[in-house]
Scaffold this motif. Structure first.
Motif, PDB file in Angstrom:
ATOM      1  N   GLY A 161     -42.207  18.734 -36.476  1.00 33.84           N
ATOM      2  CA  GLY A 161     -40.769  18.934 -36.363  1.00 33.84           C
ATOM      3  C   GLY A 161     -40.342  20.368 -36.123  1.00 33.84           C
ATOM      4  O   GLY A 161     -39.144  20.673 -36.166  1.00 33.84           O
ATOM      5  N   LYS A 188     -46.645  16.526 -34.715  1.00 33.81           N
ATOM      6  CA  LYS A 188     -45.690  15.431 -34.572  1.00 33.81           C
ATOM      7  C   LYS A 188     -44.263  15.965 -34.385  1.00 33.81           C
ATOM      8  O   LYS A 188     -43.795  16.812 -35.160  1.00 33.81           O
ATOM      9  CB  LYS A 188     -45.736  14.518 -35.800  1.00 33.81           C
ATOM     10  CG  LYS A 188     -44.779  13.330 -35.757  1.00 33.81           C
ATOM     11  CD  LYS A 188     -44.967  12.448 -36.977  1.00 33.81           C
ATOM     12  CE  LYS A 188     -43.925  11.335 -37.028  1.00 33.81           C
ATOM     13  NZ  LYS A 188     -43.999  10.473 -35.819  1.00 33.81           N
ATOM     14  N   ASP A 189     -43.600  15.498 -33.334  1.00 27.79           N
ATOM     15  CA  ASP A 189     -42.197  15.841 -33.041  1.00 27.79           C
ATOM     16  C   ASP A 189     -41.981  17.348 -32.901  1.00 27.79           C
ATOM     17  O   ASP A 189     -40.870  17.853 -33.113  1.00 27.79           O
ATOM     18  CB  ASP A 189     -41.263  15.282 -34.118  1.00 27.79           C
ATOM     19  CG  ASP A 189     -41.284  13.760 -34.177  1.00 27.79           C
ATOM     20  OD1 ASP A 189     -41.470  13.138 -33.119  1.00 27.79           O
ATOM     21  OD2 ASP A 189     -41.130  13.207 -35.277  1.00 27.79           O
ATOM     22  N   GLY A 216     -44.568  12.420 -30.177  1.00 24.94           N
ATOM     23  CA  GLY A 216     -43.264  13.076 -30.259  1.00 24.94           C
ATOM     24  C   GLY A 216     -43.244  14.512 -29.790  1.00 24.94           C
ATOM     25  O   GLY A 216     -42.186  15.145 -29.779  1.00 24.94           O
TER      26      GLY A 216
END
Length: 373
Positions: A161, A188-189, A216
Motif C-alpha cells: 500500500g 501488494k497494492d 495490485g
C-alpha cells in the motif's frame, strides 16, 4: 555468492553477485549490440581504474531516515541481483551504500534529494537502497552531475500500500560515462512512479526494471531525453508481470540533434502465465531534429496468458511535422520560434508529470538551452 540461473518466473534468466560469472561483452550480444563498448572506459572488462570519486549527499525530509552502511548490511542486494557484468562489477566494487528509509505510514512532507557529484578521471562505484515501508509515501530525487566514470545499482523497495515517486536526473558533464540499474520491487497494492531525465554525459546507459511480489502493484515509468552531437544515451527497460492484477505503463520521449547523436530505447514487458488480469502499455517516441542523428527503438511484449486486461506497445521515430511548422508560420510566427513551440508541445505532457517544481523548471531550462544550440 555465485551464479544463479533463474527459472522463467523471475526477472532475469541469469543473475549473479559475482563478476566472473559474466563473460566480457564483445558487442555481439543482444543486450550490448547498441552500446559502443570502447566508450565505456573499461567498466565492461575490468580495466577501469577505481580512482574517481562520486560524492553522495542527502537532503532528507524530516520523516525520512538516512544511513551509510557497509556491504554486509542485510538490506543491500536483497531486492535485486545484478544481471550483467557492469552491474555485478558495481556491486562487487562499492565500499559504502546509502540506505534511505521511509517508516511505516509516514508521509514525507517534502522531497528527499540525493545528490551525486562526480570528480576525478577514474572509475567509481555506488549503491543506493530506498525502502518505503507499508502505507508510507515519499518523493525521492536522484540528481547526477559533474565528471565521472560511474557504475551503480539502485534498489527501490515499495511496501504494501505504499507510494514512491522518483525523479532521476542525469545532468552530467560532457565527458561523463554512467551505467546504472534501477530496480523497483513492488509489494501488494504498491504504487511506483519513476521519471527519468537524461541530458548530459558522453555515454549514459540506464536500465530500469520492475518486479511484483503480490497483486495490485502499479508502476508508471516515464522518461525524457535530449541527445546532442556525439552523445550516446541508452535506456533499457524491463517490466515483468509474475502475479495477477498488476499494472504498468511506460512512456519515453526523446529529441536528437547533431552529427552522431544516438538514442537507444529498449522496452521489454513480459506477462507470465500466472499474471492474469495484467494491464500494460509501453510507448516510445523520438523526434529527429537534424541530419546525422540516429534513434534505435525496440519495444518487446511477450504474453504467456490469454487472460489480460490490456496489453500493447508502440514506437515511432521521425522529423518535425512540416504541417505543424507551416500552421504556426502562417500565423506570423518565425520559423525558429515555431520549431521551439512544436518541440515544447512534444515534451509538454511529460514535463507536467514532474511533481518537483524546481526539477521541472530546471529540465525546462535545459531543453531551452539545447534548442538554443
Amino acid at each position: 555468492m555465485g551464479l544463479e540461473t533463474k527459472p522463467l518466473s523471475t526477472l532475469h534468466e541469469r543473475s549473479s553477485y559475482n563478476v566472473a560469472d559474466f563473460a566480457v561483452p564483445t558487442g555481439r550480444e543482444e543486450e550490448w549490440r547498441f552500446t559502443p563498448l570502447s566508450r565505456l572506459k573499461g567498466l565492461h572488462n575490468g580495466t577501469a581504474a577505481a580512482s574517481g570519486t562520486v560524492d553522495v549527499t542527502v537532503d532528507a525530509a524530516p520523516e525520512v531516515t538516512v544511513e551509510t552502511v557497509g556491504r554486509d548490511d542485510a538490506r543491500v542486494g536483497k531486492a535485486y541481483v545484478p544481471a550483467d557484468r557492469i552491474s555485478a562489477q558495481a556491486y562487487a566494487s562499492f565500499e559504502k551504500a546509502t540506505v534511505v528509509t521511509v517508516p511505516r505510514e509516514a508521509v514525507a512532507s517534502r522531497p528527499t534529494v540525493i545528490t551525486l557529484r562526480g570528480s576525478g578521471g577514474g572509475a567509481a562505484y555506488g549503491h543506493i537502497v530506498v525502502k518505503v515501508e507499508a502505507m508510507a509515501e515519499a518523493v525521492v530525487v536522484l540528481d547526477h552531475s559533474g565528471s565521472a566514470v560511474y557504475a551503480d545499482n539502485v534498489e527501490f523497495v515499495v511496501g504494501d500500500g505504499a507510494t514512491l515517486k522518483v525523479v532521476s536526473l542525469q545532468d552530467w558533464d560532457d565527458d561523463a560515462v554512467h551505467v546504472s540499474h534501477h530496480h523497483a520491487q513492488l509489494a501488494k497494492d504498491a504504487t511506483f512512479r519513476s521519471f527519468v531525465v537524461t541530458l548530459g554525459g558522453d555515454l549514459v546507459r540506464l536500465s530500469p526494471s520492475v518486479a511484483y511480489t503480490a497483486p495490485g502493484g502499479d508502476a508508471d515509468l516515464t522518461g525524457l531525453y535530449f541527445v546532442d552531437a556525439g552523445q550516446h544515451l541508452e535506456h533499457r527497460l524491463l517490466v515483468e508481470h509474475t502475479v495477477p492484477n498488476c499494472r504498468s505503463n511506460v512512456t519515453y520521449k526523446g529529441a536528437l540533434q547533431g552529427e552522431d547523436a544516438h538514442a537507444v530505447w529498449i522496452g521489454d514487458v513480459i506477462i507470465r502465465a500466472e499474471a492474469e488480469g495484467t494491464d500494460t502499455y509501453e510507448l516510445n517516441r523520438n523526434l529527429i531534429l537534424t541530419d546525422g542523428a540516429r534513434a534505435d527503438s525496440v519495444p518487446n511484449l511477450e504474453i504467456l496468458t490469454g487472460e489480460v486486461a490490456g496489453a500493447g506497445h508502440a514506437s515511432a521515430s521521425g522529423r518535425l511535422d512540416d504541417e505543424h511548422i507551416f500552421y504556426l508560420q502562417a500565423r506570423g510566427i518565425p520559423f525558429e520560434e515555431a520549431r521551439r513551440l512544436v518541440i515544447h508541445g512534444f515534451f509538454a505532457q511529460l514535463l507536467e508529470k514532474i511533481e518537483v517544481e524546481e526539477i521541472r523548471e530546471r529540465v525546462l531550462a535545459a531543453v531551452e538551452a539545447e534548442l538554443a544550440r
